[in-house]
Design an enzyme around this catalytic site. Sequence first.
Site, PDB file in Angstrom:
ATOM      1  N   THR A   1      -6.674  -7.606  -3.471  1.00 19.40           N
ATOM      2  CA  THR A   1      -6.374  -6.918  -2.204  1.00 19.40           C
ATOM      3  C   THR A   1      -7.590  -6.937  -1.277  1.00 19.40           C
ATOM      4  O   THR A   1      -7.437  -7.031  -0.062  1.00 19.40           O
ATOM      5  CB  THR A   1      -5.913  -5.457  -2.417  1.00 19.40           C
ATOM      6  OG1 THR A   1      -6.800  -4.822  -3.327  1.00 19.40           O
ATOM      7  CG2 THR A   1      -4.509  -5.377  -2.944  1.00 19.40           C
TER       8      THR A   1
ATOM      9  N   HIS B   1      -4.802   3.795   3.167  1.00 17.60           N
ATOM     10  CA  HIS B   1      -4.556   2.399   3.550  1.00 17.60           C
ATOM     11  C   HIS B   1      -3.163   2.215   4.159  1.00 17.60           C
ATOM     12  O   HIS B   1      -3.016   1.644   5.235  1.00 17.60           O
ATOM     13  CB  HIS B   1      -4.733   1.465   2.343  1.00 17.60           C
ATOM     14  CG  HIS B   1      -6.096   1.556   1.731  1.00 17.60           C
ATOM     15  ND1 HIS B   1      -6.403   1.004   0.513  1.00 17.60           N
ATOM     16  CD2 HIS B   1      -7.238   2.148   2.173  1.00 17.60           C
ATOM     17  CE1 HIS B   1      -7.678   1.250   0.238  1.00 17.60           C
ATOM     18  NE2 HIS B   1      -8.201   1.945   1.223  1.00 17.60           N
TER      19      HIS B   1
ATOM     20  N   GLU C   1       0.836  -1.210   0.000  1.00 21.78           N
ATOM     21  CA  GLU C   1       0.000   0.000   0.000  1.00 21.78           C
ATOM     22  C   GLU C   1       0.869   1.258   0.000  1.00 21.78           C
ATOM     23  O   GLU C   1       0.517   2.270  -0.621  1.00 21.78           O
ATOM     24  CB  GLU C   1      -0.921   0.024   1.231  1.00 21.78           C
ATOM     25  CG  GLU C   1      -1.953  -1.099   1.294  1.00 21.78           C
ATOM     26  CD  GLU C   1      -3.134  -0.894   0.347  1.00 21.78           C
ATOM     27  OE1 GLU C   1      -3.196   0.154  -0.308  1.00 21.78           O
ATOM     28  OE2 GLU C   1      -3.973  -1.809   0.252  1.00 21.78           O
TER      29      GLU C   1
ATOM     30  N   GLU D   1     -11.313  -1.400  -1.217  1.00 21.70           N
ATOM     31  CA  GLU D   1     -10.771  -2.176  -2.350  1.00 21.70           C
ATOM     32  C   GLU D   1     -11.924  -2.744  -3.194  1.00 21.70           C
ATOM     33  O   GLU D   1     -11.837  -2.782  -4.419  1.00 21.70           O
ATOM     34  CB  GLU D   1      -9.875  -3.325  -1.881  1.00 21.70           C
ATOM     35  CG  GLU D   1      -8.764  -2.955  -0.902  1.00 21.70           C
ATOM     36  CD  GLU D   1      -7.657  -2.089  -1.478  1.00 21.70           C
ATOM     37  OE1 GLU D   1      -7.827  -1.501  -2.559  1.00 21.70           O
ATOM     38  OE2 GLU D   1      -6.603  -1.980  -0.805  1.00 21.70           O
TER      39      GLU D   1
ATOM     40  N   GLU E   1      -6.818   5.556  -1.720  1.00 18.85           N
ATOM     41  CA  GLU E   1      -5.834   4.499  -1.447  1.00 18.85           C
ATOM     42  C   GLU E   1      -4.785   4.948  -0.423  1.00 18.85           C
ATOM     43  O   GLU E   1      -4.296   4.153   0.371  1.00 18.85           O
ATOM     44  CB  GLU E   1      -5.122   4.097  -2.744  1.00 18.85           C
ATOM     45  CG  GLU E   1      -5.948   3.221  -3.670  1.00 18.85           C
ATOM     46  CD  GLU E   1      -6.057   1.789  -3.170  1.00 18.85           C
ATOM     47  OE1 GLU E   1      -5.233   1.364  -2.354  1.00 18.85           O
ATOM     48  OE2 GLU E   1      -7.002   1.106  -3.597  1.00 18.85           O
TER      49      GLU E   1
HETATM   50 FE   LIG Z   1      -6.605  -0.864  -4.057  1.00 18.41          FE
HETATM   51 FE   LIG Z   2      -5.280  -0.237  -1.016  1.00 20.61          FE
END
Ligand SMILES: [Fe+2]
Ligand SMILES: [Fe+2]
Length: 331
Positions: A169, A116, A76, A199, A113
């Site tokens: 993921t 994460h 990530e 995700e 994202e």
């Molecule tokens: Fe992703």
């Molecule tokens: Fe991610």
Amino acid sequence: MSIKNVRLEVMQAIEPQVDGFMKDFLMPIEKIWQPTDFLPDSQSDKFFDDVEQLRGEAKELGYDFWVTLVADTITEEALPTYESWLMDVEGIDQHSGKENGWSKWVRAWTAEENRHGDVLNKYLYLSGRVNMREIEITTQHLIADGFDIGTDRDPYKNFVYTSFQELATNISHKRVGKLAKQKGNTLLAKMCNIIAGDEMRHHLAYREFVKTIMGQDPDGMVLAFADMMKKKIVMPAHFLRESGESIGEAFEHFSSCAQRLGVYTAQDYVDILKKLNDYWDLGNLRGLSDQAEKARVYLMKLPERLQRISERMQFSQEQRAFKWVEANGML
Ligand SMILES: [Fe+2]
Ligand SMILES: [Fe+2]
């Protein structure tokens, strides 16, 4: 017309729909969760008590678990690689002068994202179970090494890749969360589940992009899908290495850990492919060129073929000592 120009035309034709995709599949920034919602609040008087509880719960988790969580986190954290890669894809133009829907999508996706790695990194730091400096070195290596996912700048291939990868993921974060919960670690379980939810939304978006392209250029899309599956979908962290190692050395060992734990397995790969074939309705797709029809037949038969291979597949049971995690006598 060359393949490149067809791709560009298709991307431009779909571009006005991207705003709608953003509304359907991304969350408003002011409403979505933030890492702080799940981590001990450092402004609170309860901070040290909460950290102590977090560290106590973390003691129940075993070696393979930590290795997998660390590698998931580093994957990530290598987000700069993914954003810069996607920004360079044909039709995703951040320099066109007018606001291009595709580049807006890539920025908004990146922004989601980014949380994460942020939440997982802070959790690992507070847990006291891992060597943060080694993790940081690996992260820096991975971003410096980049990746090669075999998609080139082709939007069709890149969207096949992201459709596949976002679901992979989703599966792995969900399973890590389940294992954490089994050991009574509810906080970490919540973090993993909320990430898995993001995700899933991203997967649904990318598979929609592919479906929309399929409506415009079925021949090109099916050929691109088959080409990606022939090359195999590599993981974005396939260049993973620890300090002092050469490129990619740690990746296979991490994969074995994830297989042993059942967090992400060869069976999952087959299941994802089946789901994509179904959603893109390959079984009923007609009127293709000869070449694309061959690719379609290949894709339809592929899950069964991979199933047989996955049943015979062996993965290492050997425990490897990672620099990221001190052995704690638990698997
Ligand atoms: Fe992703
Ligand atoms: Fe991610």
